[in-house]
Motif scaffolding. Sequence first.
Motif, PDB file in Angstrom:
ATOM      1  N   CYS C 104     -19.525  26.575 -66.338  1.00  0.00           N
ATOM      2  CA  CYS C 104     -19.724  25.128 -66.214  1.00  0.00           C
ATOM      3  C   CYS C 104     -20.706  24.803 -65.105  1.00  0.00           C
ATOM      4  O   CYS C 104     -21.162  23.662 -64.984  1.00  0.00           O
ATOM      5  CB  CYS C 104     -18.395  24.415 -65.945  1.00  0.00           C
ATOM      6  SG  CYS C 104     -17.793  24.586 -64.242  1.00  0.00           S
ATOM      7  N   THR C 105     -21.004  25.797 -64.269  1.00  0.00           N
ATOM      8  CA  THR C 105     -21.735  25.582 -63.023  1.00  0.00           C
ATOM      9  C   THR C 105     -23.105  24.922 -63.193  1.00  0.00           C
ATOM     10  O   THR C 105     -23.411  23.963 -62.468  1.00  0.00           O
ATOM     11  CB  THR C 105     -21.871  26.927 -62.273  1.00  0.00           C
ATOM     12  OG1 THR C 105     -20.565  27.503 -62.170  1.00  0.00           O
ATOM     13  CG2 THR C 105     -22.473  26.745 -60.903  1.00  0.00           C
ATOM     14  N   PRO C 106     -23.946  25.387 -64.100  1.00  0.00           N
ATOM     15  CA  PRO C 106     -25.253  24.721 -64.225  1.00  0.00           C
ATOM     16  C   PRO C 106     -25.118  23.222 -64.505  1.00  0.00           C
ATOM     17  O   PRO C 106     -25.838  22.410 -63.911  1.00  0.00           O
ATOM     18  CB  PRO C 106     -25.909  25.460 -65.398  1.00  0.00           C
ATOM     19  CG  PRO C 106     -25.283  26.819 -65.373  1.00  0.00           C
ATOM     20  CD  PRO C 106     -23.849  26.559 -64.976  1.00  0.00           C
ATOM     21  N   GLY C 107     -24.188  22.863 -65.372  1.00  0.00           N
ATOM     22  CA  GLY C 107     -23.977  21.442 -65.674  1.00  0.00           C
ATOM     23  C   GLY C 107     -23.468  20.683 -64.461  1.00  0.00           C
ATOM     24  O   GLY C 107     -23.860  19.533 -64.223  1.00  0.00           O
ATOM     25  N   MET C 108     -22.596  21.317 -63.709  1.00  0.00           N
ATOM     26  CA  MET C 108     -22.072  20.686 -62.493  1.00  0.00           C
ATOM     27  C   MET C 108     -23.204  20.440 -61.496  1.00  0.00           C
ATOM     28  O   MET C 108     -23.312  19.365 -60.900  1.00  0.00           O
ATOM     29  CB  MET C 108     -21.029  21.616 -61.836  1.00  0.00           C
ATOM     30  CG  MET C 108     -19.747  21.761 -62.620  1.00  0.00           C
ATOM     31  SD  MET C 108     -18.709  20.293 -62.396  1.00  0.00           S
ATOM     32  CE  MET C 108     -17.339  20.705 -63.494  1.00  0.00           C
ATOM     33  N   VAL C 109     -24.023  21.458 -61.300  1.00  0.00           N
ATOM     34  CA  VAL C 109     -25.107  21.346 -60.318  1.00  0.00           C
ATOM     35  C   VAL C 109     -26.113  20.282 -60.767  1.00  0.00           C
ATOM     36  O   VAL C 109     -26.539  19.443 -59.963  1.00  0.00           O
ATOM     37  CB  VAL C 109     -25.806  22.708 -60.113  1.00  0.00           C
ATOM     38  CG1 VAL C 109     -27.073  22.558 -59.274  1.00  0.00           C
ATOM     39  CG2 VAL C 109     -24.850  23.698 -59.452  1.00  0.00           C
ATOM     40  N   MET C 110     -26.468  20.281 -62.047  1.00  0.00           N
ATOM     41  CA  MET C 110     -27.472  19.319 -62.516  1.00  0.00           C
ATOM     42  C   MET C 110     -26.961  17.890 -62.369  1.00  0.00           C
ATOM     43  O   MET C 110     -27.674  16.990 -61.918  1.00  0.00           O
ATOM     44  CB  MET C 110     -27.856  19.586 -63.979  1.00  0.00           C
ATOM     45  CG  MET C 110     -28.502  20.941 -64.247  1.00  0.00           C
ATOM     46  SD  MET C 110     -29.788  21.444 -63.092  1.00  0.00           S
ATOM     47  CE  MET C 110     -31.077  20.268 -63.481  1.00  0.00           C
TER      48      MET C 110
END
Lengths: 780, 265, 159
Positions: C104-110
């Motif tokens: 989920c991390t890329p979506g969280m960061v973006m």
Amino acid sequence: MTAPLIGARVQRKEDYRFLTGAGMYTDDVALPGQAYAAFVRSPHAHARIKKIALDQAKKSPAVLAVYTGADLAAAKVGGLPCGWLITDVNGQPMKEPPYPPLAQGKVRHVGERVAVVIAESLAQARDAAELIEVDYEVLPAVVDPVKAKGAPAIHEAAPDNACYVWALGDKAAVDGAFAKAAHVTKLDFVNNRLIPNAIEPRAANATYSRAEAGYTLYVASQNPHVERLLMTAFVLGLPENKVRVVAPDVGGGFGSKIYLYPEDVVVTWAAKQLNRPVKWTAERTESFVSDAHGRDHVTTAELALDRDGKFLALRVRTTANLGAYLSTFASCIPTILYATLLAGQYTTPLIYCEVTAVFTNTTPVDAYRGAGRPEATYVVERLVETAAREMKLDPAGIRRKNFIRQFPYQTPVALCYDTGNYEATLDAVMKMADVAGFKQRKEESLTKGKLRGLGYACYIEACGIAPSNVAGSLGARAGLFEAGEIRVHPTGTVTVFTGSHSHGQGHETTFAQVVADRLGLPIENVDIVHGDTSKVLFGMGTYGSRSIAVGGTAIVKALDKIVAKGRKIAAHLLEAAEADIEYDRGVFKVAGTDKQKTFGEVAFAAYVPHNYPLDKLEPGLNENAFYDPANFTFPAGSYVCEVEVDRDTGATQIVAFTAVDDFGKIINPMIVEGQVHGGLAQGIGQALTEGCRYDSTGQLVTGSFSDYAIPRAGDVPLFKLDTRETPCTHNPLGVKGCGEAGAIGAPAAVMNAITDALGVKDLPMPATAQTVWRSMHKAA
Amino acid sequence: MHAFDYHRPSNVKEALALASRKDEGRYLAGGQSLVQAMKLRLSSPTDLIDLNAIGDLKALKAESDAVTIGAMVRHAEVAASSGVRKAIPALASLAGIIGDRQVRHMGTLGGSLANNDPAADYPAAVLALGATIVTDKRKIEADKFFKGLYETALGPGELITAVSFPVPKRAAYMKFKNPASRFAIVGVFVADFGGKVRVGVTGAGPCAFRQADMEKALAAKFAPESVASIKVKADGLNSDLHASPEYRAHLITVMAKRAVEAAMK
Amino acid sequence: MSVKVSMKVNGKPVAADLEARTLLVTFIREHLRLTGTHVGCDTAQCGACTVLMNGKAIKSCSIVAMQAEGADILTIEGVAKPDGTLHPMQAAFKENHGLQCGFCTPGMVMNALDFAKSHPDPTEEEVRDSLEGNLCRCTGYHNIVKSIMAGARAMAGKP
């Protein structure tokens, strides 16, 4: 000299790739000539397949192949095996009906695979899949486990839909104790069915090489070696040496990626038929109907107490829903991992548990974070809290009165706890949660129209099922050891191969900390490799919070061998007796002198053995170890949850959650806290928001994130955590495991808090706003 | 998703011309509902007529007596608009809690109304504020726009171009969210025009509706206690896993009471 | 029907002939092979596919690629400095253990990158609200919330 790494909050080695989009998950793997699979799934919970019309699909653009169960049967592809044989109360083996990868003749749950289309693109595969027409004769379905017996048979092999009736404990003695008890507390409840929902959907991408006569399967799996063993030996009849299974970066598992799934088998088999790589990635709606679900127990539980609140006996009857087929470890979850935990943290002298496991027309049920242990904790901790309320005793006091205080402690349900200090975690959590100030907070909440409640849960967990021979005698069909290998490179850097698999747990960091700390090397000099059967010697994988206790110990044992050999080499280099060589933080020394060789020098000597005792010692510095634990480990802890219930709407907010755990020695507190946070959120999800629901015809009502609510950021609080430490007595690191604790303890703590707030005896999970409102409405 | 032909008209006239030629075509606004439905193959238009390039549909004008919002104005733009926040703060805050941040960056007013999801937020505001829906052909009163489940007064090919919201004396929106989808289980928008009060309810029925008993009581006295004891009939209200008709009926009263409280602040 | 699409992704102009039904996320993952943007659901709930379109966080699974015609798209691969140094928001996730399995991390960061622009010193509640469209199953959100609070402050140059 390096600072100790064990116990340090080391930032994770794996984070950089995940934070920059460089992770490599199964669906990210694109192979030359990639083809794509789409499955046709049953829309019915129970139906006979009369005819499957494939012509249109086969003619659809860019379709490479269409297969059904008949094709797999013709190719002698076997059914999926179950890894644990339960023997029932009459000494009979459990019923094991066939579990074909593609349906044969009948479908038994919505989402069962009926056919597969393989095409040049995913969109084309899906377009063609829509053109397959299946003529079904719909049969009556049963979804409620309590109604399974007597419902139309789902499998010929189990005419009454029962897989087994199993029991543990001395029934007569327990019944006798109940007859004489001063007080009996009884609860009937459902431990709600959950859908795991790791955020990465399951995926598999298989390729076959004619040149090597071998397969490679990339798969989102928690245990690639087990996947390979089951697939080769039991299903496809392939030579194990010709199958490589790679579980690359895996986006969460929580149990759901332990199992061998039909899709994995089908793409692997098809890859050879087509001589093309075949990839399948679940859409989320497919995950909902095809990933193994968790829990789903219907239970009647009774606790017998004397007039002072001392526990005399516990009697539990559970009907466990296994779903339509036996998933890989389904049979041991409501038995071996459930009934054995019913002593909890208490000296209850007599316990009897009877489990009826049934087939229903629902998705198969198997281990989900905690697996049996959350269900057991829920039984014990809801009963204890309710008993305290009924007897007007302090809920903490009744627990203290019954705590186990002498270790080792043999429970009446087979386990022997090696160590623990339950009073210490309870004391600590009560202080941290300011239980003393609760009364005042409750009054303040009331002025805002909110009902405040406080609930405890004191859980016990058993991690790292072991030893293998005992498990084998209880029905396990696999070993339960772990393997590790330490490869020291000539320049003294180290690659570690572990059979444990990391899918969020941070093994690349934690295991490196152990190795770097033990060897006295900078952590940058240690890399961890996992998840590839062609690299790792063997492995049982990651489940049941076993990685550090079992996988970590295997690594430590291999490290001991490295140091032992290093001492021999150093003794030669330093012209000293081996007995005089000490190893201390990266340096081999002759005791009491300043003569020494660094770890790197010794490694170099092992690989460039010019000055080396070749007559007595092999060159090289590479060791492996298999570790089979002597016992389970027993993490335990005490949780306090505080909730506020909105009197108007029934909405419940967790306003505080405090957890004090005893995981034994902790390698990386930062990672351990993260594991507890995640477990707590899943436990809170079970209590408040998550409940898988089927309608009476077997349609999944909660079939997407639009209906099945996994917790969002606004549903959980900042958690307050601490730990107490009683090191495990039977592994060298003193570690116990921490991955499931939160999910085990949280549901009971939350429900104890809500029932306290409402002043009711019980409430079903999930305690949604509507459920709570109904309860208040009924009371009013 | 099934295959379709894609069109990107640059003005309303082109869009209408395309729609008249493509019987099974659909206008594509933000796509936050339509693309989802197409992905799940629940909707399979032959043609998508993308409205994203039509500048005329993106105007937003806040005046002292009315706020006019173009059909292609995104929820996030409404939420952030200083004009809307000043004129009808309740409308801006409603737009700011539709879906989630990402959805609000794409979803549009026109798309939401044309789709008429029973649990969408905007319809409650459109009804309570007595807005006028402006299309390429005509102006439609709010009370005549919502016809039923996913059903509106729009004719084939008719395109919403803007919506005009009269500015009330005070107003507020309260939403009780579905724990999974985050749509409204019940949302109540209360608008006080000084002597005349309108109450719009979403999430509870097949489409948004007005609550006459509450309007009458609030017109007599605009205070929370005016609605607190009104028992809404459960007949005809939605029933699903998350809320029975009885629970929804109860929530209408609770949300209305809270909306009145908020409007009075 | 095939369509021509062109846009800027991570600062580079890209163009392709696509089937009209190609989702933006499919274009990014399959055509551009930028696999850091993930797909975790099919109902626009999980947010793993979040990218920035003209600076705003959107779900790339919820629009067709043609809706991004001419747009400026930023994916997780374009966030760190060219020399590989992590962006302050990425660094905050690492420092605060704001990720476990990483999916989920890329979506969280973006999403956080966009959110932080308007919230230089957000409260816990604001951060939790901002995560309405992003699901995580590993972290219980605890450390994600802490990461975003710290990352937003770091982006604003606050200690």
